[in-house]
Design an enzyme around this catalytic site. Structure first.
Site, mmCIF file in Angstrom:
data_model
loop_
_atom_site.group_PDB
_atom_site.id
_atom_site.type_symbol
_atom_site.label_atom_id
_atom_site.label_comp_id
_atom_site.label_asym_id
_atom_site.label_seq_id
_atom_site.Cartn_x
_atom_site.Cartn_y
_atom_site.Cartn_z
ATOM 1 C CB SER A 232 -0.903 0.005 1.241
ATOM 2 O OG SER A 232 -0.126 0.189 2.410
ATOM 3 C CG ASP A 289 -0.354 -9.271 2.213
ATOM 4 O OD1 ASP A 289 0.096 -10.063 3.058
ATOM 5 O OD2 ASP A 289 -0.991 -8.250 2.511
#
Length: 526
Positions: A232, A289
């Site tokens: 992010s 992830d």
């Protein structure tokens, strides 16, 4: 002598070429250490001259794993061999992280030898070939990762072998326990100890600082450790670092929590589940992830930090990390099973993930949103405020502070009275002082090409734009969102404003968005 170091002979024969005089190696085989100012993040790297006597005697080659010893300390590092000019033959250069890990000083001499063989790599290879691993296998792998014995390429292989649904529940439980066992574990001597975490995938969803302030103001204990961004534009630690110091050790963290009831610190500076921070560093460039790694990462930190009650926020939306009810239920079951196996009380919340939260996307811009909510500013993002209040209410009830159904009114009271803001200031002061986050020097609005209404916002593309603008490494970079789903817009109206610290990054982010629009407008039906 001519310009090439040749000396003419008196008898008229061929000139003799002089050879450079190399330093005589010391009998103890040590090398003079030099800090050569190369940032390799957390990876330790040692640089040695191609003609170094240690390289020759030990048979070192480039990319070899070596062990560097200095004053009773030792690190495992990757060897890079350099051409003449950068180092003398009796010198070893160290990356910034290696220099810090050895606590080296100018004039120090170290010895370098082959690193011990990694027996646990056989378990990694087994996983690559699809075999199931047992608890001792994960214990060995994680212990070696935490000790810095794995090069990044082997860590990447391990992460890839565990991704894509290749880990079952028992393996995830074993990995979580191994990550906890590899570091310290805090016992606060009381309960409940509150914690919360969002699995991510929603830009700007920076509720944690607000929730910690509310919960600590209520008198509960909430020692919050957070990670930096993986995929992010900002992690909670990145956001908090624009406001206060976050790199506290366990002793300093304890002092803050005992004094104020809560903290907001970077987990990478602690020895709690230390392998997690190494894995995260390698996950970041891989943009990887997986569910199993996510669960082991999140829960190992909670358990190691002494949490007894943890609230997990899972946003679900078409461009969030979790995109469907099926994905949510699968992740919920996995988190609950692993938490139960480790004796952690857990509550999972499904939240709306259709669009970003707040206005800012990027560390400093998100920090400005957090401050606005805590200060009760008129311009504070309503969605961030309401989301944080809902999470805080759940946590107050879950920990037994508020009766069922009364957590919301208590959370509102603590925020609106200024108690949460006072507590947040006190926590920041205890961590090293509160400061205002910076603003980027370069800003450029991105305008609507036509009139219409906002039909969709692509979270992933918007996060990508913010990262291309420089976030999170440039803390003030990112973007400020001006529209929400369903908003009417006019042609030429700003959709968002890019913030950057370098012209190249500003242009790069703009070009990407022009080719991959993140905000879809549709005309109103006739």
């Amino acid at each position: 002598m001519d310009g090439h170091g040749a000396v003419a002979r008196a008898d008229g024969g061929d000139p003799v070429v002089s050879q450079p005089v190399l330093p005589t190696p010391r009998g103890d085989g040590s090398l003079l250490l030099r800090r050569i100012g190369i940032d390799t993040l957390q990876e330790s790297v040692v640089y040695m001259h191609a003609d170094c006597h240690v390289c020759r005697s030990e048979g070192f080659e480039a990319q070899a794993r070596v062990e560097v010893h200095l004053n009773g300390r030792a690190i495992i590092a990757t060897l890079n061999v350099v051409d003449p000019g950068l180092l003398a033959v009796d010198e070893a250069g160290l990356s910034n992280s290696a220099w810090r890990a050895l606590n080296a000083a100018a004039g120090d001499r170290a010895t370098v030898s082959h690193a011990p063989a990694l027996d646990s790599m056989s378990q990694v290879r087994a996983k690559i070939y699809g075999n199931r691993l047992d608890a001792p296998a994960f214990d060995a792998i994680v212990a070696d990762v935490a000790a810095g014995r794995y090069p990044d390429i082997h860590i990447a292989a391990f992460l890839s072998a565990c991704a894509g649904g290749r880990m079952n529940v028992q393996e995830t439980i074993a990995l979580t326990r191994a990550m906890v066992a590899a570091g310290e574990r805090i016992d606060w001597g009381r309960a409940p100890i509150a914690d919360k975490h969002c699995v991510g995938g929603l830009p700007g969803n920076r509720t944690t600082p607000i929730v910690v302030a509310i919960v600590a103001a209520a008198g509960l204990t909430m020692p919050k450790t957070s990670s930096r961004a993986i995929t992010s534009p900002a992690g909670t630690a990145d956001v908090m670092e624009t406001l206060t110091r976050v790199d506290l050790d366990v002793t300093a963290m304890r002092r803050v929590v005992e004094r104020e009831g809560g903290c907001l610190v970077w987990g990478g500076a602690l020895t709690l589940s230390p392998a997690d921070d190494v894995l995260i560093r390698v996950e970041r460039p891989l943009d990887l992830d997986s569910d199993a790694q996510l669960v082991a990462s999140v829960l190992s930190k909670k358990i190691a930090a002494g949490a007894t009650h943890a609230l997990i926020d899972i946003p679900v939306g078409p461009t969030a990390k979790v995109r469907s009810d099926e994905d949510f239920l699968r992740l919920q079951r996995l988190i609950e099973q692993v938490a139960d196996a480790n004796g952690l009380n857990l509550r999972v919340l499904r939240t709306h993930g259709g669009q970003p939260v707040g206005r800012g996307i990027g560390p400093a811009l998100e920090a400005h949103d957090v401050l606005a909510v805590l200060r009760g500013a008129a311009h504070a993002p309503v969605d961030l405020r309401m989301r944080a209040l809902a999470l805080a209410a759940h946590l107050l009830e879950f920990c037994g502070h508020s009766r069922p159904g009364q957590g919301q009114s208590e959370a509102w009271r603590l925020l609106d009275s200024g108690a949460a803001w006072a507590k947040f200031q006190a926590i920041c002061e205890a961590q090293g002082g509160l400061r205002e986050p910076a603003l980027a020097p370069l800003r450029e609005p991105v305008l609507a090409a036509s009139a219409g209404y906002v039909a969709a916002i692509d979270n992933r593309r918007l996060a990508r734009v913010a990262k291309l603008a420089g976030a999170p490494s440039a803390a003030a970079a990112g973007l400020e969102l001006h529209v929400r789903l369903g908003d009417d817009v006019e042609a030429g109206q700003p959709l968002f404003t890019l913030h950057a610290q370098a012209p190249g990054e500003l242009a790069y982010a703009r070009r990407y968005h022009d080719a991959h629009p993140a905000i879809a407008l549709e005309g109103h039906p006739a």
